[in-house]
Write an enzyme that holds these catalytic residues in place. Structure first.
Site, PDB file in Angstrom:
ATOM      1  N   ASP A  58       0.834  -1.146   0.089  1.00 16.66           N
ATOM      2  CA  ASP A  58      -0.001   0.025  -0.050  1.00 16.66           C
ATOM      3  C   ASP A  58       0.827   1.141  -0.156  1.00 16.66           C
ATOM      4  O   ASP A  58       0.549   2.278  -0.741  1.00 16.66           O
ATOM      5  CB  ASP A  58      -0.894   0.015   1.306  1.00 16.66           C
ATOM      6  CG  ASP A  58      -1.840  -1.174   1.357  1.00 16.66           C
ATOM      7  OD1 ASP A  58      -1.291  -2.207   1.044  1.00 16.66           O
ATOM      8  OD2 ASP A  58      -3.134  -0.886   1.669  1.00 16.66           O
ATOM      9  N   THR A  59       1.852   1.268   1.007  1.00 14.07           N
ATOM     10  CA  THR A  59       2.746   2.363   1.060  1.00 14.07           C
ATOM     11  C   THR A  59       3.436   2.612  -0.349  1.00 14.07           C
ATOM     12  O   THR A  59       3.580   3.871  -0.712  1.00 14.07           O
ATOM     13  CB  THR A  59       3.751   2.327   2.234  1.00 14.07           C
ATOM     14  OG1 THR A  59       2.929   2.123   3.433  1.00 14.07           O
ATOM     15  CG2 THR A  59       4.534   3.415   2.434  1.00 14.07           C
TER      16      THR A  59
END
Length: 499
Positions: free
Chosen positions: A192-193
């Protein structure tokens, strides 16, 4: 044809990655399916992505796919939440892809605000945030500290502007996601990051939605292990940034971004008037300073130059002639005067507090610095509020003169698409969107004020971010197995954990 038909035919894939969640999967998916079926305005599919579970999760997922008409199940042989999302998103033929945690910790009422800016083309990615002031979050102090510390670290190291990288509630336009996926290396929690950092650093727009979120006490997340993986992921991204390889091919709207035509014309005039005003302020201050104190001299000099500055900008920068509204404009411009007076007075007071008798040149330098900050505030106030309220159109011309059309763009100044000249699918969708907005709001002017021009401008670049998109048909998705015969060109992998 119904005006809502083009909107209803948009498709949203909602991925639920799971690992050993047989005990909660059925209840969560049934709740999600019922919620979307009841009030969600777009077509949808719920895709349960089983990440190599060792319990009965896969069997439960297969049963749900047979039972519920909009549920599909996908099985992966290896763990990793990022790996699961990569496989499903890379093979999706939907317009928008999303995912959420199987525990449904996030209130589902935030889902429509999450995907709506993506369907319209306004934004490229969207995330739920638990760290906004308007979010309502219930969780233990340990996870609160870890979450805030991690996001603070992202801001400090990468200058990230998104507020919550870890919330398991995200979505993206499929064409954008499929362009980014080959450049995202992580297959687990840092996925996600890395996706968000890659998108932000390449100029893509990330929309945030404050959410209501309740911590799941039965969460399987190993906080320490995840934190260490995240730190290793940050180190990898930092190395790629330093090597210049953390890049993707961005849409033309980012690569060819320019100032609006009106602002390009306004800025030089405003700067010239500002330069003359600053010189006049300094001369008046110097002349008055011999007979009065610094604060009084500054206030009197600034009052005179502000009146002249507002009048000059009204006439030459924003093209407003005549006496109608002149006193109102001066009164509204007085807010900029208050800001400038506060900044310059505070600067002078601070200077005299530090140095008992500063040289006149030092005082003038302090005034120039404070005036530079006040100038930015003045331009924004004049352009967005004072002369916008006076009837200046988005182009910078007074409304009664009409905004000059752009022959190269089928969008007229009011934000409407000419159906006769619209050529691409993005233009046709934008046309329907504009008609819908105009019908709901009652006039083309209200569509203009709601920012439709910005939305329409983004739809033109939808197809240019990648050279090809998935053409897998909806019917080719096996109800209990994998996605059709589409080859994701190395993007598909195996498994992932539930968020």
């Amino acid at each position: 044809m119904s005006l809502t038909t083009p909107i209803r035919t948009r498709i949203v894939d909602v991925v639920v990655p799971v690992y050993n969640e047989a005990h909660v999967l059925a209840a969560s998916v049934r709740r999600l399916h019922a919620y979307l079926l009841d009030g969600f305005p777009y077509a949808f599919r719920v895709v349960v992505a089983d990440n190599a579970s060792t319990d009965a999760t896969w069997q439960v997922a297969r049963d749900l796919a047979r039972e519920l008409p909009h549920v599909r199940a996908v099985h992966l042989d290896r763990k990793g939440r990022g790996r699961a999302l990569r496989k499903v998103w890379a093979e999706s033929d939907a317009d928008v892809v999303a995912y959420m945690d199987v525990d449904l910790s996030t209130d589902l009422d935030a889902f429509l605000p999450l995907v709506a800016p993506l369907v319209s083309g306004h934004s490229d990615l969207a995330i739920g945030t638990r760290l906004a002031r308007s979010a309502a979050v219930v969780r233990g102090p340990r996870r609160e500290v870890v979450s805030r510390s991690y996001n603070l670290l992202l801001r400090g190291v990468f200058a990230a502007h998104f507020s919550d990288a870890q919330c398991g509630f995200k979505a993206a336009r499929t064409v954008v996601a499929q362009a980014l996926l080959p450049h995202v290396h992580d297959e687990e929690w840092f996925f996600d990051t890395e996706l968000l950092l890659l998108a932000e650093r390449n100029g893509l727009r990330i929309h945030e939605v404050p959410v209501d979120w309740i911590d799941d006490p039965d969460s399987r997340v190993d906080v320490l292990h995840t934190a260490l993986d995240d730190l290793r992921g940050m180190a990898r991204v930092a190395r790629r940034i330093a090597a210049g390889t953390f890049r993707v091919s961005v849409p033309p709207r980012v690569r060819e971004a320019r100032l609006p035509p009106a602002m390009r014309a306004q800025l030089p005039r405003f700067a010239l008037i500002g330069l003359v005003s600053t010189l006049a302020h300094l001369v008046l201050y110097t002349l008055l300073r011999g007979d009065m104190g610094a604060l009084a001299a500054n206030a009197l000099a600034l009052t005179m130059t502000t009146i002249a500055n507002t009048a000059a900008n009204r006439r030459f920068t924003f093209g407003i002639r005549g006496r109608a509204g002149v006193w109102r404009h001066q009164a509204q411009g007085g807010l900029a005067f208050v800001v400038g007076l506060a900044l310059s007075s505070a600067t002078l007071a601070g200077l005299h507090a530090v140095v008992a008798h500063p040289a006149r040149a030092v005082e003038l330098g302090a005034l120039v610095g404070a005036g530079a900050v006040a100038t930015i505030v003045r331009f924004l106030l004049l352009r967005v509020w004072v002369f916008r309220a006076a009837g200046v159109g988005r182009s910078g011309y007074p409304v009664d003169r009409g905004d000059p059309p752009d022959p190269a763009n089928p969008v007229d100044p009011g934000g409407r698409v000419d159906a006769a000249t619209a050529t691409g699918p993005g233009d046709r969708i934008a046309s329907v969107t504009s008609i819908t907005c105009n019908t709901a709001r009652g006039s083309a002017d209200s569509a203009k004020s709601s920012g439709m021009t910005g939305v329409l401008g983004r739809t033109d670049s939808t197809d240019s971010i990648v050279s090809t998109t998935s053409t897998t048909s909806i019917d080719s998705i096996d109800s209990v197995g994998s996605f059709g015969s589409s080859d994701s060109s190395g993007s598909s992998g195996a498994a992932g954990e539930d968020a």
